[in-house]
Design a protein around this motif. Sequence first.
Motif, short mmCIF file in Angstrom:
data_model
loop_
_atom_site.label_atom_id
_atom_site.label_comp_id
_atom_site.label_asym_id
_atom_site.label_seq_id
_atom_site.Cartn_x
_atom_site.Cartn_y
_atom_site.Cartn_z
N ILE A 158 0.82 -1.21 0.00
CA ILE A 158 0.00 0.00 0.00
C ILE A 158 0.86 1.26 0.00
O ILE A 158 1.77 1.42 0.81
CB ILE A 158 -0.94 0.01 1.23
CG1 ILE A 158 -2.05 -1.03 1.04
CG2 ILE A 158 -1.57 1.39 1.45
CD1 ILE A 158 -2.96 -0.79 -0.15
N HIS A 159 0.54 2.15 -0.95
CA HIS A 159 1.19 3.45 -1.04
C HIS A 159 0.13 4.54 -0.90
O HIS A 159 -0.96 4.43 -1.46
CB HIS A 159 1.88 3.63 -2.39
CG HIS A 159 3.11 2.79 -2.54
ND1 HIS A 159 4.39 3.32 -2.47
CD2 HIS A 159 3.26 1.46 -2.73
CE1 HIS A 159 5.28 2.34 -2.62
NE2 HIS A 159 4.63 1.21 -2.80
N LYS A 160 0.47 5.59 -0.16
CA LYS A 160 -0.43 6.74 -0.07
C LYS A 160 0.40 8.02 0.05
O LYS A 160 1.25 8.16 0.92
CB LYS A 160 -1.34 6.61 1.16
CG LYS A 160 -2.35 7.73 1.30
CD LYS A 160 -3.48 7.62 0.28
CE LYS A 160 -4.48 8.76 0.41
NZ LYS A 160 -5.53 8.65 -0.63
N ASP A 182 3.42 22.19 0.42
CA ASP A 182 4.86 22.07 0.16
C ASP A 182 5.18 20.99 -0.87
O ASP A 182 6.34 20.62 -1.04
CB ASP A 182 5.61 21.72 1.46
CG ASP A 182 5.38 22.76 2.54
OD1 ASP A 182 5.23 23.94 2.17
OD2 ASP A 182 5.33 22.39 3.72
N GLY A 183 4.13 20.46 -1.53
CA GLY A 183 4.36 19.42 -2.52
C GLY A 183 3.88 18.07 -1.99
O GLY A 183 3.30 17.99 -0.92
N PRO A 184 4.10 17.00 -2.79
CA PRO A 184 3.61 15.67 -2.39
C PRO A 184 4.35 15.14 -1.17
O PRO A 184 5.56 15.36 -1.02
CB PRO A 184 3.88 14.80 -3.62
CG PRO A 184 4.87 15.55 -4.44
CD PRO A 184 4.78 16.99 -4.09
N PHE A 185 3.60 14.46 -0.30
CA PHE A 185 4.17 13.90 0.91
C PHE A 185 3.79 12.42 0.99
O PHE A 185 2.62 12.07 1.16
CB PHE A 185 3.66 14.67 2.13
CG PHE A 185 4.12 14.12 3.44
CD1 PHE A 185 5.47 14.09 3.78
CD2 PHE A 185 3.21 13.59 4.35
CE1 PHE A 185 5.90 13.57 4.99
CE2 PHE A 185 3.62 13.06 5.57
CZ PHE A 185 4.97 13.05 5.89
N ALA A 186 4.78 11.54 0.79
CA ALA A 186 4.52 10.10 0.76
C ALA A 186 4.47 9.55 2.18
O ALA A 186 5.51 9.41 2.83
CB ALA A 186 5.60 9.39 -0.04
#
Length: 218
Positions: free
Chosen positions: A8-10, A16-20
């Motif tokens: 699972i990835h979210k 500030d941009g994408p945060f995984a």
Amino acid sequence: MLLTVQNIHKTYQTADGPFAVLRGVDLTLDAGETLALTGESGSGKSTLLHLIGGLDTPDQGHIHLGELDITTLDDNGRAALRRGTVGVVFQQFNLIPSLRVSDNIAFQARLADRYDPLWDATLAERMGLTPHLNKYPEQLSGGQQQRVAIARTLAPKPRLVLADEPTGNLDEATAAAVLDLMLELVSETGAGLLIVTHSTELAGRMSRRLHLRAGQVA
Ligand SMILES: Nc1ncnc2c1ncn2[C@@H]1O[C@H](COP(=O)(O)OP(=O)(O)OP(=O)(O)O)[C@@H](O)[C@H]1O
Ligand SMILES: [Mg+2]
């Protein structure tokens, strides 16, 4: 297997941009098993719980409940799942302010057409809520509200119970008693239980423990 979580990835989009948050989470849970999920604040525990509970969808990966891949369900399918199959005790309780305690407890079970007055009364009694059944949530202490939230989740007898810090607002003795009760009730219904907790003591009472760090569990 009751629950299988695969890769699972979210990622959240932030200013500030994408945060995984989750970067390839795997876990399994069998019926009758109890699992503690620990991890620092902000590590993604609630995020993962919400994905398993069908409240949100992952960017990648699969979550199976039995044979059913819940990541393929649409909004209606996920809503149906939440009514009866998977029960979530939220970190912030999410009680319904306009309903009395008794109707809060019965709410999910009624939606799922699984309302059982005897089981509701048992839950209320064992959670120490019987004297409060006619009150509204705002008239209860934080710990009492937390117990209402737990009773509401257990009322439809879900196959999988997910609980986000279910004893976070309780003193140590009450927390231990509420956990005992949750473990008892869950074992009576044969469900699987996944608890998010900061407490190593509470985690120690579960049959398995997993730790979330850097977006993965170990
Ligand atoms: N809707 C959202 N949009 C953007 N970022 C989010 C959102 N929800 C959560 N986050 C961020 O994702 C990270 C994980 O949040 P999450 O609530 O899952 O953590 P947690 O492990 O449950 O923390 P806590 O122990 O404090 O409850 C945090 O850094 C949080 O700021
Ligand atoms: Mg959280």
